[in-house]
Design a protein around this motif. Sequence first.
Motif, PDB file in Angstrom:
ATOM      1  N   GLN A   1     115.418 -51.681  43.879  1.00  8.78           N
ATOM      2  CA  GLN A   1     116.301 -52.824  43.636  1.00  8.78           C
ATOM      3  C   GLN A   1     115.832 -53.629  42.431  1.00  8.78           C
ATOM      4  N   LEU A   2     114.538 -53.872  42.351  1.00 11.15           N
ATOM      5  CA  LEU A   2     114.008 -54.648  41.229  1.00 11.15           C
ATOM      6  C   LEU A   2     114.178 -53.916  39.906  1.00 11.15           C
ATOM      7  N   ILE A   3     113.968 -52.611  39.914  1.00 10.40           N
ATOM      8  CA  ILE A   3     114.163 -51.825  38.691  1.00 10.40           C
ATOM      9  C   ILE A   3     115.616 -51.926  38.228  1.00 10.40           C
ATOM     10  N   VAL A   4     116.549 -51.760  39.163  1.00 10.36           N
ATOM     11  CA  VAL A   4     117.976 -51.862  38.835  1.00 10.36           C
ATOM     12  C   VAL A   4     118.300 -53.262  38.304  1.00 10.36           C
ATOM     13  N   LEU A   5     117.790 -54.285  38.977  1.00  9.95           N
ATOM     14  CA  LEU A   5     118.037 -55.666  38.532  1.00  9.95           C
ATOM     15  C   LEU A   5     117.535 -55.901  37.115  1.00  9.95           C
ATOM     16  N   PHE A   6     116.316 -55.458  36.828  1.00  8.29           N
ATOM     17  CA  PHE A   6     115.749 -55.697  35.501  1.00  8.29           C
ATOM     18  C   PHE A   6     116.454 -54.879  34.420  1.00  8.29           C
ATOM     19  N   ILE A   7     116.855 -53.663  34.747  1.00 11.32           N
ATOM     20  CA  ILE A   7     117.614 -52.864  33.773  1.00 11.32           C
ATOM     21  C   ILE A   7     118.949 -53.536  33.465  1.00 11.32           C
ATOM     22  N   LEU A   8     119.651 -53.971  34.507  1.00 11.07           N
ATOM     23  CA  LEU A   8     120.943 -54.634  34.298  1.00 11.07           C
ATOM     24  C   LEU A   8     120.781 -55.961  33.561  1.00 11.07           C
ATOM     25  N   ALA A   9     119.743 -56.713  33.914  1.00 11.09           N
ATOM     26  CA  ALA A   9     119.496 -57.981  33.212  1.00 11.09           C
ATOM     27  C   ALA A   9     119.242 -57.709  31.733  1.00 11.09           C
ATOM     28  N   PHE A  10     118.432 -56.693  31.445  1.00  9.06           N
ATOM     29  CA  PHE A  10     118.173 -56.336  30.052  1.00  9.06           C
ATOM     30  C   PHE A  10     119.462 -55.939  29.339  1.00  9.06           C
ATOM     31  N   LEU A  11     120.279 -55.103  29.971  1.00  7.11           N
ATOM     32  CA  LEU A  11     121.537 -54.661  29.353  1.00  7.11           C
ATOM     33  C   LEU A  11     122.469 -55.844  29.087  1.00  7.11           C
ATOM     34  N   MET A  12     122.553 -56.769  30.029  1.00  9.68           N
ATOM     35  CA  MET A  12     123.420 -57.938  29.854  1.00  9.68           C
ATOM     36  C   MET A  12     122.898 -58.834  28.724  1.00  9.68           C
ATOM     37  N   LEU A  13     121.597 -59.085  28.706  1.00  8.44           N
ATOM     38  CA  LEU A  13     121.032 -59.937  27.658  1.00  8.44           C
ATOM     39  C   LEU A  13     121.115 -59.263  26.289  1.00  8.44           C
TER      40      LEU A  13
ATOM     41  N   ALA B   1     125.006 -63.333  28.956  1.00  2.00           N
ATOM     42  CA  ALA B   1     123.718 -64.030  29.015  1.00  2.00           C
ATOM     43  C   ALA B   1     123.542 -64.719  30.365  1.00  2.00           C
ATOM     44  N   ALA B   2     124.578 -65.364  30.841  1.00  2.00           N
ATOM     45  CA  ALA B   2     124.495 -66.044  32.139  1.00  2.00           C
ATOM     46  C   ALA B   2     124.202 -65.041  33.254  1.00  2.00           C
ATOM     47  N   ILE B   3     124.875 -63.910  33.225  1.00  2.54           N
ATOM     48  CA  ILE B   3     124.648 -62.870  34.237  1.00  2.54           C
ATOM     49  C   ILE B   3     123.233 -62.323  34.118  1.00  2.54           C
ATOM     50  N   GLY B   4     122.806 -62.031  32.901  1.00  6.90           N
ATOM     51  CA  GLY B   4     121.457 -61.496  32.692  1.00  6.90           C
ATOM     52  C   GLY B   4     120.382 -62.421  33.218  1.00  6.90           C
ATOM     53  N   PHE B   5     120.482 -63.710  32.893  1.00  6.89           N
ATOM     54  CA  PHE B   5     119.489 -64.670  33.380  1.00  6.89           C
ATOM     55  C   PHE B   5     119.577 -64.843  34.899  1.00  6.89           C
ATOM     56  N   ALA B   6     120.785 -64.873  35.438  1.00  7.44           N
ATOM     57  CA  ALA B   6     120.954 -65.017  36.889  1.00  7.44           C
ATOM     58  C   ALA B   6     120.318 -63.846  37.637  1.00  7.44           C
ATOM     59  N   LEU B   7     120.429 -62.648  37.080  1.00  5.56           N
ATOM     60  CA  LEU B   7     119.819 -61.481  37.737  1.00  5.56           C
ATOM     61  C   LEU B   7     118.296 -61.561  37.741  1.00  5.56           C
ATOM     62  N   LEU B   8     117.720 -62.262  36.797  1.00 11.33           N
ATOM     63  CA  LEU B   8     116.260 -62.387  36.717  1.00 11.33           C
ATOM     64  C   LEU B   8     115.698 -63.450  37.663  1.00 11.33           C
ATOM     65  N   ILE B   9     116.505 -64.415  38.060  1.00 13.20           N
ATOM     66  CA  ILE B   9     116.039 -65.533  38.884  1.00 13.20           C
ATOM     67  C   ILE B   9     116.468 -65.283  40.335  1.00 13.20           C
ATOM     68  N   PRO B  10     115.503 -65.057  41.237  1.00 15.64           N
ATOM     69  CA  PRO B  10     115.846 -64.708  42.627  1.00 15.64           C
ATOM     70  C   PRO B  10     116.875 -65.628  43.282  1.00 15.64           C
ATOM     71  N   LYS B  11     116.784 -66.918  43.037  1.00 14.24           N
ATOM     72  CA  LYS B  11     117.705 -67.876  43.654  1.00 14.24           C
ATOM     73  C   LYS B  11     119.159 -67.644  43.231  1.00 14.24           C
ATOM     74  N   TYR B  12     119.359 -67.078  42.050  1.00 15.38           N
ATOM     75  CA  TYR B  12     120.705 -66.913  41.498  1.00 15.38           C
ATOM     76  C   TYR B  12     121.175 -65.457  41.434  1.00 15.38           C
ATOM     77  N   ARG B  13     120.412 -64.536  41.995  1.00 13.16           N
ATOM     78  CA  ARG B  13     120.769 -63.114  41.889  1.00 13.16           C
ATOM     79  C   ARG B  13     122.124 -62.792  42.489  1.00 13.16           C
ATOM     80  N   LYS B  14     122.449 -63.413  43.610  1.00 12.06           N
ATOM     81  CA  LYS B  14     123.758 -63.113  44.201  1.00 12.06           C
ATOM     82  C   LYS B  14     124.876 -63.476  43.225  1.00 12.06           C
ATOM     83  N   TRP B  15     124.700 -64.592  42.512  1.00 14.53           N
ATOM     84  CA  TRP B  15     125.727 -65.010  41.550  1.00 14.53           C
ATOM     85  C   TRP B  15     125.735 -64.094  40.334  1.00 14.53           C
TER      86      TRP B  15
END
Length: 124
Positions: free
Chosen positions: A5-17, A52-66
């Motif tokens: 899950q973390l790998i997927v989150l970080f890859i997606l955050a990187f792609l979005m940013l 950018a908003a999605i990428g940063f939200a994926l990196l911050i646990p509190k905002y991952r759902k958003w």
Amino acid sequence: MKIFQLIVLFILAFLMLAGAFNHLYAPETYKEFIPEFFPETLAHMLSAIAEAAIGFALLIPKYRKWGGLGLFILMIAFLPIHVWDLTKDTPAIGSKVAAMIRIAVQFLFIATGWWIYKTYRTKS
């Protein structure tokens, strides 16, 4: 599963940013994807802000759902653009095969955004 899950989150955050940065740094990359009736500068600015908003939200646990929900919605919004690209004689992405693969990847992004939202909606 947690590491996956973390790998997927970080890859997606990187792609979005990276996508957000690229909309501002090299907007010509996306020129052929933007319909003629839509103001190009506005398309780049809105896309960069959303990505950018999605990428940063994926990196911050509190905002991952958003971040997941945002990814889900943004990828649905971009889906017609990729279908439209497939209908062109020469797709902007390169070939008809590449355009079909891009649509399949788009559905994967949509599903992943929903998966992230469902996974993290009860955790924050």
